[in-house]
Design a protein around this motif. Structure first.
Motif, mmCIF file in Angstrom:
data_model
loop_
_atom_site.group_PDB
_atom_site.id
_atom_site.type_symbol
_atom_site.label_atom_id
_atom_site.label_comp_id
_atom_site.label_asym_id
_atom_site.label_seq_id
_atom_site.Cartn_x
_atom_site.Cartn_y
_atom_site.Cartn_z
ATOM 1 N N UNK A 132 -14.666 -30.520 -9.212
ATOM 2 C CA UNK A 132 -14.581 -29.185 -8.641
ATOM 3 C C UNK A 132 -13.122 -28.826 -8.421
ATOM 4 N N UNK A 133 -12.683 -27.724 -9.001
ATOM 5 C CA UNK A 133 -11.354 -27.173 -8.728
ATOM 6 C C UNK A 133 -11.552 -26.095 -7.670
ATOM 7 N N UNK A 136 -17.817 -35.806 -8.267
ATOM 8 C CA UNK A 136 -16.959 -36.967 -8.546
ATOM 9 C C UNK A 136 -15.582 -36.815 -7.906
ATOM 10 N N UNK A 137 -14.973 -35.612 -8.033
ATOM 11 C CA UNK A 137 -13.624 -35.399 -7.494
ATOM 12 C C UNK A 137 -13.399 -33.913 -7.224
ATOM 13 N N UNK A 138 -12.629 -33.623 -6.164
ATOM 14 C CA UNK A 138 -12.253 -32.249 -5.837
ATOM 15 C C UNK A 138 -10.753 -32.105 -6.048
ATOM 16 N N UNK A 139 -10.379 -31.081 -6.822
ATOM 17 C CA UNK A 139 -8.980 -30.778 -7.096
ATOM 18 C C UNK A 139 -8.618 -29.516 -6.313
ATOM 19 N N UNK A 189 -0.102 -26.116 -7.184
ATOM 20 C CA UNK A 189 -0.233 -24.761 -7.722
ATOM 21 C C UNK A 189 -1.216 -24.748 -8.903
ATOM 22 N N UNK A 190 -1.882 -23.637 -9.089
ATOM 23 C CA UNK A 190 -2.893 -23.513 -10.137
ATOM 24 C C UNK A 190 -2.343 -23.870 -11.511
ATOM 25 N N UNK A 191 -1.169 -23.390 -11.832
ATOM 26 C CA UNK A 191 -0.611 -23.645 -13.178
ATOM 27 C C UNK A 191 -0.389 -25.145 -13.408
ATOM 28 N N UNK A 192 0.025 -25.871 -12.356
ATOM 29 C CA UNK A 192 0.231 -27.322 -12.485
ATOM 30 C C UNK A 192 -1.110 -28.016 -12.706
ATOM 31 N N UNK A 193 -2.133 -27.598 -11.983
ATOM 32 C CA UNK A 193 -3.460 -28.161 -12.155
ATOM 33 C C UNK A 193 -3.976 -27.940 -13.567
ATOM 34 N N UNK A 194 -3.811 -26.745 -14.082
ATOM 35 C CA UNK A 194 -4.286 -26.441 -15.435
ATOM 36 C C UNK A 194 -3.535 -27.226 -16.497
ATOM 37 N N UNK A 195 -2.232 -27.400 -16.296
ATOM 38 C CA UNK A 195 -1.431 -28.164 -17.269
ATOM 39 C C UNK A 195 -1.789 -29.641 -17.268
ATOM 40 N N UNK A 247 -4.738 -31.221 -16.029
ATOM 41 C CA UNK A 247 -6.129 -31.660 -16.136
ATOM 42 C C UNK A 247 -6.948 -30.945 -17.217
ATOM 43 N N UNK A 248 -6.566 -29.767 -17.584
ATOM 44 C CA UNK A 248 -7.452 -29.015 -18.474
ATOM 45 C C UNK A 248 -6.787 -28.588 -19.738
#
Length: 161
Positions: free
Chosen positions: A79-80, A102-105, A152-158, A160-161
């Motif tokens: 879950x993000x 399993x994990x929360x981001x 930050x959202x952009x770091x998460x997207x870079x 993990x996704x």
């Protein structure tokens, strides 16, 4: 049957040392005493134990049986979560453990309650980890749900996704 999550350092051969918050919860909140039996969970294993010694600030339990706990069923859910108000985050984190996530981001964005790394976020992170531990005990889940630091959202997207 009651289950409690204990740190790996509590396991000492055929015995389990119960101290600190775990002891308080077992002895004061749940009123377990000498002769009582329950499960303690540590690192994908469940130990059926019996309290053999109870002191003022700690207790000792003897391991009677050991078993492996099943891994979370697949597919694993990640879950993000854009950080909402902290009280809402508390409830969401608890429910995600109960639902088998399993994990929360955690991430911050323009629409988050916090826009960037909040100065008090470390204390909130500790609170959320305590909530995860409590919900894990309640559900009997075999592993603690990881909770990432707020990014930050952009770091998460870079990353993990």
């Amino acid at each position: 049957m009651r289950r409690y999550w204990v740190p790996e350092s509590s396991l000492q051969g055929p015995l389990v040392q119960l101290e600190g918050d775990v002891f308080h919860h077992i002895a004061t909140v749940c009123r377990q005493t000498v002769g009582d039996r329950f499960e303690v969970i540590c690192e994908q294993k469940a130990y059926f134990v019996e309290i053999i010694e109870h002191k003022k600030k700690k207790a000792t339990a003897k391991i009677l049986e050991e078993r492996q706990i099943q891994e979370l069923p697949k597919p694993h859910i990640h879950l993000a979560l854009s950080v909402p108000k902290f009280s809402t985050t508390d409830r969401v984190v608890e429910k995600m453990v109960e639902l088998g996530v399993k994990q929360v981001h955690l991430f911050s964005s323009d629409f988050s309650f916090i826009k960037d790394k909040h100065k008090g976020i470390e204390k909130k992170q500790q609170r959320w980890e305590k909530i995860i531990r409590g919900a894990t005990q309640q559900t009997g889940r075999g592993e603690l749900m990881p909770l990432t630091e707020v990014t930050p959202l952009r770091v998460l997207l870079e990353s993990h996704f």
